[in-house]
Design an enzyme around this catalytic site. Structure first.
Site, mmCIF file in Angstrom:
data_model
loop_
_atom_site.group_PDB
_atom_site.id
_atom_site.type_symbol
_atom_site.label_atom_id
_atom_site.label_comp_id
_atom_site.label_asym_id
_atom_site.label_seq_id
_atom_site.Cartn_x
_atom_site.Cartn_y
_atom_site.Cartn_z
ATOM 1 N N GLY A 19 8.054 3.421 -8.121
ATOM 2 C CA GLY A 19 8.065 4.227 -9.459
ATOM 3 C C GLY A 19 9.017 5.376 -9.320
ATOM 4 N N TYR A 150 -6.784 -9.007 -7.723
ATOM 5 C CA TYR A 150 -5.325 -8.142 -8.056
ATOM 6 C C TYR A 150 -4.450 -9.246 -8.514
ATOM 7 C CZ TYR A 150 -0.762 -6.325 -6.439
ATOM 8 O OH TYR A 150 0.361 -5.685 -6.376
HETATM 9 N N1 LIG Z 1 4.031 -2.362 -2.491
HETATM 10 C C1 LIG Z 1 3.902 -3.826 -2.777
HETATM 11 O O1 LIG Z 1 3.993 -4.480 -1.832
HETATM 12 C C2 LIG Z 1 3.826 -4.318 -4.085
HETATM 13 C C3 LIG Z 1 4.048 -5.597 -4.254
HETATM 14 C C4 LIG Z 1 3.951 -6.058 -5.566
HETATM 15 C C5 LIG Z 1 3.759 -5.428 -6.485
HETATM 16 N N2 LIG Z 1 3.560 -3.875 -6.454
HETATM 17 C C6 LIG Z 1 3.396 -3.369 -7.522
HETATM 18 O O2 LIG Z 1 4.218 -2.304 -7.765
HETATM 19 C C7 LIG Z 1 3.640 -0.786 -8.427
HETATM 20 C C8 LIG Z 1 3.963 0.310 -7.596
HETATM 21 O O3 LIG Z 1 3.382 0.233 -6.435
HETATM 22 P P1 LIG Z 1 3.957 1.026 -5.103
HETATM 23 O O4 LIG Z 1 3.717 -0.184 -4.084
HETATM 24 O O5 LIG Z 1 5.103 1.774 -5.436
HETATM 25 O O6 LIG Z 1 2.464 1.696 -4.684
HETATM 26 P P2 LIG Z 1 2.385 3.389 -5.069
HETATM 27 O O7 LIG Z 1 3.302 4.272 -4.071
HETATM 28 O O8 LIG Z 1 0.684 3.478 -4.443
HETATM 29 O O9 LIG Z 1 2.471 3.532 -6.528
HETATM 30 C C9 LIG Z 1 1.789 3.318 -7.280
HETATM 31 C C10 LIG Z 1 1.596 4.584 -8.120
HETATM 32 O O10 LIG Z 1 0.612 4.280 -9.515
HETATM 33 C C11 LIG Z 1 -0.045 5.447 -9.524
HETATM 34 N N3 LIG Z 1 -1.335 5.101 -10.248
HETATM 35 C C12 LIG Z 1 -2.403 4.383 -9.639
HETATM 36 N N4 LIG Z 1 -3.325 4.100 -10.469
HETATM 37 C C13 LIG Z 1 -3.151 5.042 -11.529
HETATM 38 C C14 LIG Z 1 -3.951 5.247 -12.769
HETATM 39 N N5 LIG Z 1 -4.879 4.881 -13.074
HETATM 40 N N6 LIG Z 1 -3.200 6.124 -13.724
HETATM 41 C C15 LIG Z 1 -1.909 6.624 -13.281
HETATM 42 N N7 LIG Z 1 -1.291 6.335 -12.254
HETATM 43 C C16 LIG Z 1 -1.762 5.483 -11.363
HETATM 44 C C17 LIG Z 1 -0.159 6.169 -8.310
HETATM 45 O O11 LIG Z 1 -0.309 7.480 -8.438
HETATM 46 P P3 LIG Z 1 -1.842 8.167 -8.493
HETATM 47 O O12 LIG Z 1 -2.580 7.473 -7.121
HETATM 48 O O13 LIG Z 1 -1.592 9.454 -7.967
HETATM 49 O O14 LIG Z 1 -2.587 7.667 -9.506
HETATM 50 C C18 LIG Z 1 1.116 6.033 -7.717
HETATM 51 O O15 LIG Z 1 1.952 6.851 -8.024
HETATM 52 C C19 LIG Z 1 2.141 -1.147 -8.605
HETATM 53 O O16 LIG Z 1 1.837 -1.857 -9.636
HETATM 54 C C20 LIG Z 1 1.811 -2.398 -7.600
HETATM 55 O O17 LIG Z 1 0.653 -3.324 -7.883
HETATM 56 C C21 LIG Z 1 3.532 -3.348 -5.188
#
Ligand SMILES: NC(=O)c1ccc[n+]([C@@H]2O[C@H](COP(=O)([O-])OP(=O)(O)OC[C@H]3O[C@@H](n4cnc5c(N)ncnc54)[C@H](OP(=O)(O)O)[C@@H]3O)[C@@H](O)[C@H]2O)c1
Length: 247
Positions: A19, A150
């Protein structure tokens, strides 16, 4: 003049990881953005790095009250928006025999209900021709142990991209899904023990045709393509996973 000059966008979970990479590319290209997340410290740090064209709105996507407040703030700060990145999400292992109701409900409240209502609450602010991008996961088509909750939630998002596309088509709004494979963003470390995260990461690299994780910037480029450039594409899924689910 930047590529996104005059554009406006909302990125849930825009304070970190994928993000933040989306927000950074947009701001660097001249856009104004609003980012949201639960941790004020994370958001403040992101806002600092993004500069004055970013608005940080603390909130939990699982709370409809917070989503209403987000929509109000976006309307007052940005007016209408050209892109909505429904990216906030959490990952957690959910072993079949030990997962609690609370753990199940939390994952679905954030990853599924949160995404659905993010679209409902922010859709009124979208301009004709706007793009919505839902962040699902390559996990939505793979049967992997300990990820059933998930993966099911991400499959729900993939489905929503199709239904929302149909519902928003009359307004000229496109809705697509981005499916990242493994991206080392810290999300895993936040939700697993160091040993679990280490094992999980080693397995993903070994499985991956490219033998590596993707970067947040690679996923951001694909998401921005869907939001702004893919003007004849709606209801689709763009997989960015190093070929893991295709080869
Ligand atoms: N990293 C991977 O391997 C991967 C693979 C496939 C898909 N994804 C998806 O990609 C997206 C981004 O993940 P990322 O890998 O960039 O991880 P990340 O850095 O942990 O980003 C997730 C973001 O979502 C926010 N968030 C989580 N719960 C929330 C809530 N209840 N309300 C508002 N904000 C919330 C977190 O901030 P706060 O904790 O401060 O709320 C954080 O900024 C997610 O949907 C994840 O499932 C990731």
């Amino acid at each position: 003049m930047g590529e996104y000059n005059g554009r406006t966008a909302v990125i849930t979970g825009g304070g970190s990881g994928v993000g933040f990479a989306v927000a950074k590319k947009l701001v660097d290209g001249g856009a104004r953005v609003a980012i949201t997340g639960r941790s004020r410290a994370t958001l403040d740090a992101a806002r600092e790095r993004l500069g004055e064209n970013a608005v940080a709105v603390p909130g939990d996507v699982a709370s409809l009250r917070d989503l209403d407040a987000l929509a109000d703030r976006v309307q007052s700060e940005l007016g209408t928006i050209d892109a909505l990145f429904v990216n906030a999400g959490v990952a957690a292992l959910t072993p079949f025999d030990s997962t609690t109701e609370e753990a199940y409900d939390e994952l679905f409240a954030i990853n599924v209900k949160g995404a659905w209502f993010t679209v409902q609450k922010l859709a009124p602010l979208l301009n004709p021709g706007a793009g919505i991008v839902l962040t699902t996961s390559a996990a939505n088509v793979v049967g992997m142990a300990d990820t059933s909750v998930y993966a099911a939630g991400k499959a729900a998002l993939r489905s929503m991209a199709r239904s929302f596309s149909r519902e928003l088509l009359p307004r000229g709004i496109r809705v697509n899904a981005i499916s990242p494979g493994p991206v080392d963003t810290g999300a895993l470390d936040a939700t697993m023990t160091p040993e679990e995260a280490e094992r999980f990461k080693a397995e993903r690299v070994a499985d991956n045709p490219m033998r590596r994780f993707g970067t947040p910037e690679e996923i951001a480029r694909a998401a921005l393509f869907l939001a702004f450039d893919a003007t004849y594409t709606t209801g689709a899924e763009l997989v960015a996973d190093g070929g893991a689910t295709q080869l």
